[in-house]
Write a protein that holds these residues in place. Structure first.
Motif, mmCIF file in Angstrom:
data_model
loop_
_atom_site.group_PDB
_atom_site.id
_atom_site.type_symbol
_atom_site.label_atom_id
_atom_site.label_comp_id
_atom_site.label_asym_id
_atom_site.label_seq_id
_atom_site.Cartn_x
_atom_site.Cartn_y
_atom_site.Cartn_z
ATOM 1 N N CYS A 67 0.863 -1.176 0.000
ATOM 2 C CA CYS A 67 0.000 0.000 0.000
ATOM 3 C C CYS A 67 0.902 1.229 0.000
ATOM 4 O O CYS A 67 2.077 1.144 0.337
ATOM 5 N N TYR A 68 0.364 2.349 -0.428
ATOM 6 C CA TYR A 68 1.188 3.565 -0.442
ATOM 7 C C TYR A 68 0.856 4.432 0.761
ATOM 8 O O TYR A 68 -0.262 4.434 1.254
ATOM 9 N N LEU A 69 1.862 5.145 1.226
ATOM 10 C CA LEU A 69 1.699 6.032 2.380
ATOM 11 C C LEU A 69 1.259 7.400 1.902
ATOM 12 O O LEU A 69 1.831 7.951 0.966
ATOM 13 N N LYS A 70 0.261 7.910 2.546
ATOM 14 C CA LYS A 70 -0.317 9.185 2.150
ATOM 15 C C LYS A 70 -0.182 10.159 3.304
ATOM 16 O O LYS A 70 -0.792 9.968 4.347
ATOM 17 N N GLY A 71 0.634 11.180 3.099
ATOM 18 C CA GLY A 71 0.811 12.188 4.133
ATOM 19 C C GLY A 71 -0.092 13.383 3.896
ATOM 20 O O GLY A 71 -0.847 13.444 2.933
ATOM 21 N N LYS A 72 0.002 14.318 4.799
ATOM 22 C CA LYS A 72 -0.750 15.556 4.637
ATOM 23 C C LYS A 72 -0.100 16.381 3.540
ATOM 24 O O LYS A 72 1.057 16.177 3.198
ATOM 25 N N ARG A 73 -0.832 17.321 3.017
ATOM 26 C CA ARG A 73 -0.325 18.148 1.926
ATOM 27 C C ARG A 73 1.004 18.799 2.306
ATOM 28 O O ARG A 73 1.114 19.429 3.355
ATOM 29 N N GLY A 74 2.018 18.605 1.472
ATOM 30 C CA GLY A 74 3.336 19.167 1.711
ATOM 31 C C GLY A 74 4.228 18.349 2.620
ATOM 32 O O GLY A 74 5.406 18.635 2.757
ATOM 33 N N GLU A 75 3.684 17.331 3.256
ATOM 34 C CA GLU A 75 4.456 16.487 4.162
ATOM 35 C C GLU A 75 5.251 15.456 3.366
ATOM 36 O O GLU A 75 4.741 14.847 2.444
ATOM 37 N N LYS A 76 6.509 15.289 3.728
ATOM 38 C CA LYS A 76 7.341 14.291 3.066
ATOM 39 C C LYS A 76 7.164 12.957 3.778
ATOM 40 O O LYS A 76 7.446 12.844 4.959
#
Length: 124
Positions: A67-76
């Motif tokens: 699965c892919y990791l999804k961060g908050k906008r702008g978060e690396k």
């Protein structure tokens, strides 16, 4: 209509849909299979090296709880989670900010927590 097209292309083996980890929303990332990427490259389309590495990784680990990791906008964030491991796919400079368990790197230089990307091609 677009969802049905993506589902049909996935069933035909031309696209791979990777879902986000632990998210209630189903916003899959779509990856081309290796033969389709090669087709576009021969037709003159630009093949982004980073996308090619991620597609290679996805093609070989899609059946292992990827699965892919999804961060908050702008978060690396790192790219993927496979089982309990967080993996960043990229070049030599990747992984410093994302803090993955392992980094899948191009080339032949390994080091601390760096695995050669092509070795994931041996996973089956």
């Amino acid at each position: 209509m677009a969802i049905l097209l993506v589902e049909d292309l996935s069933k035909a083996g031309l696209l791979i849909a990777v879902n986000p980890c632990g998210s209630s929303r189903k916003e899959p990332k779509l990856y081309l299979t290796v033969p389709l990427r090669e087709f576009f490259a021969k037709k003159g389309f630009d093949t982004h090296k980073g996308a090619l590495g991620e597609e290679f990784f996805v093609n070989h680990l899609r059946n292992f709880g990827l699965c892919y990791l999804k961060g908050k906008r702008g978060e690396k964030t790192a790219d993927f989670k496979v089982g309990r491991w967080v993996i960043e796919v990229g070049g030599e400079s990747k992984g410093r900010y994302q803090k993955p368990d392992y980094t899948a790197v191009d080339g032949l230089i390994t080091g601390k927590r760096r695995v050669l990307l092509f070795l994931f091609g041996l996973v089956y």
